[in-house]
Design a protein around this motif. Sequence first.
Motif, PDB file in Angstrom:
ATOM      1  N   THR A   1      -4.891  -0.381  -4.917  1.00  0.00           N
ATOM      2  CA  THR A   1      -3.670   0.350  -5.305  1.00  0.00           C
ATOM      3  C   THR A   1      -2.749  -0.217  -3.722  1.00  0.00           C
ATOM      4  O   THR A   1      -3.080  -0.693  -3.339  1.00  0.00           O
ATOM      5  N   LYS A   2      -1.664  -1.242  -4.100  1.00  0.00           N
ATOM      6  CA  LYS A   2      -0.776  -0.923  -3.820  1.00  0.00           C
ATOM      7  C   LYS A   2       0.417  -0.665  -3.337  1.00  0.00           C
ATOM      8  O   LYS A   2       1.167  -0.647  -4.903  1.00  0.00           O
ATOM      9  N   LYS A   3       1.246  -0.206  -2.196  1.00  0.00           N
ATOM     10  CA  LYS A   3       2.320   0.498  -2.795  1.00  0.00           C
ATOM     11  C   LYS A   3       3.466  -0.101  -1.510  1.00  0.00           C
ATOM     12  O   LYS A   3       3.506  -0.739  -1.116  1.00  0.00           O
ATOM     13  N   TYR A   4       5.150  -0.464  -2.536  1.00  0.00           N
ATOM     14  CA  TYR A   4       6.339  -0.773  -2.021  1.00  0.00           C
ATOM     15  C   TYR A   4       6.874  -0.216  -1.653  1.00  0.00           C
ATOM     16  O   TYR A   4       7.530   0.830  -2.630  1.00  0.00           O
TER      17      TYR A   4
ATOM     18  N   GLN B   1       7.896   3.944  -2.771  1.00  0.00           N
ATOM     19  CA  GLN B   1       7.595   4.960  -3.779  1.00  0.00           C
ATOM     20  C   GLN B   1       7.099   4.111  -4.845  1.00  0.00           C
ATOM     21  O   GLN B   1       6.581   4.561  -5.988  1.00  0.00           O
ATOM     22  N   LEU B   2       7.068   2.322  -4.939  1.00  0.00           N
ATOM     23  CA  LEU B   2       6.800   2.087  -6.005  1.00  0.00           C
ATOM     24  C   LEU B   2       5.503   1.434  -5.859  1.00  0.00           C
ATOM     25  O   LEU B   2       5.030   0.944  -4.867  1.00  0.00           O
ATOM     26  N   ALA B   3       4.769   1.554  -6.872  1.00  0.00           N
ATOM     27  CA  ALA B   3       3.225   1.835  -6.832  1.00  0.00           C
ATOM     28  C   ALA B   3       3.495  -0.147  -8.144  1.00  0.00           C
ATOM     29  O   ALA B   3       3.760  -0.476  -8.995  1.00  0.00           O
TER      30      ALA B   3
ATOM     31  N   ASP C   1      -1.572   0.100  -9.285  1.00  0.00           N
ATOM     32  CA  ASP C   1      -1.878   1.707  -9.520  1.00  0.00           C
ATOM     33  C   ASP C   1      -2.981   1.903  -9.796  1.00  0.00           C
ATOM     34  O   ASP C   1      -3.500   1.997 -11.121  1.00  0.00           O
TER      35      ASP C   1
ATOM     36  N   THR D   1      -2.316  -0.928  -0.285  1.00  0.00           N
ATOM     37  CA  THR D   1      -2.549   0.570   0.483  1.00  0.00           C
ATOM     38  C   THR D   1      -4.040   0.867   0.173  1.00  0.00           C
ATOM     39  O   THR D   1      -3.883   2.160   1.020  1.00  0.00           O
TER      40      THR D   1
ATOM     41  N   GLY E   1       0.834  -1.767 -13.121  1.00  0.00           N
ATOM     42  CA  GLY E   1       0.152  -1.719 -12.202  1.00  0.00           C
ATOM     43  C   GLY E   1      -1.096  -0.111 -12.842  1.00  0.00           C
ATOM     44  O   GLY E   1      -1.836  -0.689 -12.068  1.00  0.00           O
TER      45      GLY E   1
END
Length: 306
Positions: free
Chosen positions: A14-17, A19-21, A24, A60, A208
């Motif tokens: 998972t990589k989030k920026y 609240q945006l995944a 996912d 993340t 995602g």
Amino acid sequence: MTGSDPVVELRDLTKKYGQLAAVDGVNLTVHRGEVFGFLGPNGAGKTTTLRMLLGLIRPTSGDAAVLGVRPGDPDALRRIGSLIEGPGFYPYLTGRTNLRTMARYAGVPASNVGPALEAVGLADRAGDKFGTYSLGMKQRLGVAAALLKDPELVILDEPTNGLDPQGMRDMRELIVDLGRQGRTVILSSHLMGEVQQICERVAVIDRGRIVREGTVEQLRGDTELELVATPSDVAVATLRALSFVDDVRTEAGCLLVKVGTRHTAEITRALVHAGVAVTGVRRTERELEDVFFDLTTHEDKELSHV
């Protein structure tokens, strides 16, 4: 031949920026020696995932292993070649000098430069400055750079971007040859026909998440046999009595028969023996492009209320 040992393993990556995944919970395994297609629309998370494989972006959460170690491990990077998004070279240096410079930084013998240029069809233009190259030539040089280290794993993000039809064909042949040599190739491309021809397995990522994974044949699904046969009622009854026929339906005056590829001759023979006149037989197949759009096309619910 594809090996059973995994070269890439992703578990809930998972990589989030904020609240945006962007990526996912991706789970994915790529085996040694296979040409693996990684597909998705723009913004789906393809490039972010590939960057995480190379250690260029830190996830993340989740786990990733590439060649048995964590992404970005120096020993693993020596065994990986990549072209992500677009190639970056010095515009005032020739193609050959750019590769020699990269080889020196990577600790790779300069003798690897010539074969890499030959592999991508740039040997004749290696003395020209990179700044004078067309988009397709720049892509070729990027792929040559990916091959400099004689890598076990090759990651290519849109390698045919800007290539003419002959260049695309040459690139397909090169990628297939890399697989034959026992290398593992992860290919990200928006050209479905290209992926359908050269990839063994495919994963489709959308918003995602992996929405489908399997062989190209599995994604395309079962084929259908399209028949023009009269009388149709006798034809339908005959077909439904055959144990290997999964389904029969009528559409636009034709009979559509869901059946395996091995039974075309048996179906025709059974219909003729039943007194049915068969005047047309055609096997229909879904293209990978159709499957891709089915998986990644979304209706805008807000627009539906306008």
